[in-house]
Design a protein around this motif. Structure first.
Motif, PDB file in Angstrom:
ATOM      1  N   UNK A 127     -24.398 -20.849 -34.925  1.00 20.12           N
ATOM      2  CA  UNK A 127     -25.128 -22.124 -34.870  1.00 20.12           C
ATOM      3  C   UNK A 127     -25.378 -22.563 -33.425  1.00 20.12           C
ATOM      4  N   UNK A 128     -24.505 -22.167 -32.509  1.00 21.03           N
ATOM      5  CA  UNK A 128     -24.677 -22.605 -31.115  1.00 21.03           C
ATOM      6  C   UNK A 128     -25.923 -21.962 -30.503  1.00 21.03           C
ATOM      7  N   UNK A 129     -26.188 -20.697 -30.833  1.00 21.27           N
ATOM      8  CA  UNK A 129     -27.392 -20.034 -30.301  1.00 21.27           C
ATOM      9  C   UNK A 129     -28.641 -20.544 -31.020  1.00 21.27           C
ATOM     10  N   UNK A 130     -28.504 -20.839 -32.330  1.00 19.99           N
ATOM     11  CA  UNK A 130     -29.653 -21.408 -33.051  1.00 19.99           C
ATOM     12  C   UNK A 130     -30.078 -22.736 -32.424  1.00 19.99           C
ATOM     13  N   UNK A 131     -29.102 -23.557 -32.067  1.00 17.33           N
ATOM     14  CA  UNK A 131     -29.405 -24.884 -31.527  1.00 17.33           C
ATOM     15  C   UNK A 131     -29.809 -24.848 -30.055  1.00 17.33           C
ATOM     16  N   UNK A 132     -29.461 -23.771 -29.368  1.00 18.76           N
ATOM     17  CA  UNK A 132     -29.702 -23.711 -27.921  1.00 18.76           C
ATOM     18  C   UNK A 132     -30.189 -22.304 -27.558  1.00 18.76           C
ATOM     19  N   UNK A 133     -31.413 -21.943 -28.042  1.00 18.87           N
ATOM     20  CA  UNK A 133     -31.851 -20.543 -27.917  1.00 18.87           C
ATOM     21  C   UNK A 133     -31.952 -20.037 -26.484  1.00 18.87           C
ATOM     22  N   UNK A 134     -32.256 -20.926 -25.527  1.00 15.85           N
ATOM     23  CA  UNK A 134     -32.460 -20.462 -24.144  1.00 15.85           C
ATOM     24  C   UNK A 134     -31.300 -20.798 -23.215  1.00 15.85           C
ATOM     25  N   UNK A 135     -30.280 -21.450 -23.733  1.00 17.72           N
ATOM     26  CA  UNK A 135     -29.209 -21.948 -22.860  1.00 17.72           C
ATOM     27  C   UNK A 135     -28.192 -20.887 -22.474  1.00 17.72           C
ATOM     28  N   UNK A 136     -27.293 -21.284 -21.578  1.00 19.31           N
ATOM     29  CA  UNK A 136     -26.219 -20.390 -21.162  1.00 19.31           C
ATOM     30  C   UNK A 136     -25.028 -20.593 -22.102  1.00 19.31           C
ATOM     31  N   UNK A 137     -24.712 -19.568 -22.882  1.00 19.35           N
ATOM     32  CA  UNK A 137     -23.610 -19.665 -23.839  1.00 19.35           C
ATOM     33  C   UNK A 137     -22.653 -18.497 -23.607  1.00 19.35           C
ATOM     34  N   UNK A 138     -21.366 -18.807 -23.542  1.00 15.85           N
ATOM     35  CA  UNK A 138     -20.348 -17.777 -23.330  1.00 15.85           C
ATOM     36  C   UNK A 138     -19.565 -17.528 -24.616  1.00 15.85           C
ATOM     37  N   UNK A 139     -19.307 -16.246 -24.877  1.00 14.96           N
ATOM     38  CA  UNK A 139     -18.426 -15.851 -25.975  1.00 14.96           C
ATOM     39  C   UNK A 139     -16.981 -16.100 -25.551  1.00 14.96           C
ATOM     40  N   UNK A 140     -16.031 -15.982 -26.482  1.00 17.93           N
ATOM     41  CA  UNK A 140     -14.632 -16.277 -26.156  1.00 17.93           C
ATOM     42  C   UNK A 140     -13.690 -15.490 -27.055  1.00 17.93           C
TER      43      UNK A 140
END
Ligand code: FNR
Length: 360
Positions: A127-140
């Motif tokens: 859901x985090x990538x769906x809501x923020x398709x172009x943003x910087x997101x880190x896995x954990x």
């Protein structure tokens, strides 16, 4: 449905009663919201930027934008790893991701271990990538994960990088915790060599000592998040969950300001993220002036989301960014490079610790 209604923390938190592995995610949220920050300070209260009454700047020209891991951000600020892995926290991750997208800041998801074990909860991370398709997101994931597990976590959210966490104190405080950390450094070395994205090694509230930072660098790590003592206290959270640790575990760890200065004192070409007990725009500015490349917070963002939904969280983040720009103006720094050169006065316990450890 309003943003506030869509984040129904009551559902995920206050109904959580049974203590088991399955409900751990809910209990972490519940107790992180209930418990105060660490009883001991982060050390940022010992560090002062010097006021500049002649800044020769226009407020509108103060720029805190940054390029980080290949993405353009409005500010060097990240929503640090918090949650995912249980249906009850999906709306929390949706709210965090929406706020990160709206404010132009980075975000990390919580440990993806649960989704590796149970594909049914992958959507709580996706859901985090769906809501923020172009943003910087880190896995954990834990620094003990395998390269295949890390790859799966990265692909799950099309991550720009991955955080590998070190949480010995938390595991020791946890009833069901892992107690065998042998081979973790060699594992990190292998992960850094085999993963296609940048790796961040982070603590979860006990900080990284200078010796640890050197060992990580020698293992090939180029980005660390000190995540020191002074904010969210996992030993206290695990104790509330019925953990086996004593109160001494809650007092354990390196204050964040001290850990940050120890890490920077190595002089190694590392990207250093400051987190753990940062609670104001001044804390953020001080960390950046000291030499951090990025700052991150977890507990306060979770509380802002609980109090005001996505809009409340976005307002809180925007206030922090505006506050950072004001503090930059007060030091005469028109951009982050200028802020990094501004003088800092270090006093009290933090100065004494550094002196005794031989850190300049
Ligand atoms: C965390 N944190 C965390 N860190 C991590 O690497 N993996 C995780 O799954 C979690 N889970 C988690 C849950 C909750 C409810 C909180 C509040 C925090 C730790 C977090 O990323 C950060 O390192 C610490 O919380 C310190 O920052 P703050 O909260 O003092 O700003």
């Amino acid at each position: 449905m309003s943003c506030k209604e869509s984040v129904d923390l009551k559902y995920c938190c206050w109904e959580a009663r049974a203590i088991s592995r399955k409900t751990r995610k809910l209990e972490h949220i519940k107790y992180a919201l209930e418990l105060p920050d660490a009883v001991s300070p982060s050390g940022f209260g010992d560090m002062y930027l010097v006021h500049n009454a002649l800044p020769e700047l226009n407020r509108g020209g103060v720029d805190c934008a940054i390029s980080f891991m290949g993405k353009q951000l409005r500010a060097p600020l990240m929503i640090n790893a918090i949650t995912g892995g249980h249906a009850g926290v999906l709306e929390i991750n949706r709210g965090l991701a929406r706020a990160a997208a709206a404010c132009g800041i980075a975000m990390a998801v919580g440990s993806q271990r649960a989704a590796l074990d149970d594909p049914a909860v992958r959507d709580t991370f996706a859901v985090t990538r769906e809501e923020n398709p172009d943003g910087l997101i880190l896995a954990n994931l834990s620094a003990l994960c395998t390269p295949d597990e890390a790859l799966e976590a990265i692909n799950m959210i099309d991550a720009d990088g991955i955080q590998l966490y070190l949480n010995v104190n938390q595991e020791l405080a946890m009833r069901e915790g892992d107690t065998d950390f042998r081979g973790v450094l060699a594992n990190i070395r292998s992960l850094v060599q085999n993963l296609p994205v940048p790796v961040v090694v982070k603590e979860v509230g006990c900080g990284l000592a200078r010796e640890t930072v050197v060992a990580l660098y020698q293992a090939g790590v180029s980005c660390i998040d000190v995540s020191g003592r002074g904010g969210t206290n996992f030993a206290a959270i695990e104790s509330r969950r019925g953990g086996s640790g004593g109160a001494y575990l809650e007092q354990w760890g390196i204050p964040t300001a001290v850990s940050l200065l120890e890490a920077l004192s190595t002089g190694l070409p590392l990207v250093v993220i400051a987190s753990g007990g940062l609670r104001s725009a001044v804390d953020i500015a001080v960390a950046l002036a000291a030499g951090a490349s990025m700052t991150a917070m977890a507990g306060p963002f979770l509380r802002a989301l609980q109090a005001g939904g996505t809009e409340g969280l976005a307002g809180y983040i925007n206030d922090l960014i505006a506050g950072l720009q004001r503090v930059m103006m007060l030091t005469g720094a028109e951009n982050l490079a200028a802020l990094a050169g501004k003088p800092l006065v270090i006093t009290g316990f933090t100065a004494e610790w550094l002196r005794r450890r031989g850190v300049d």
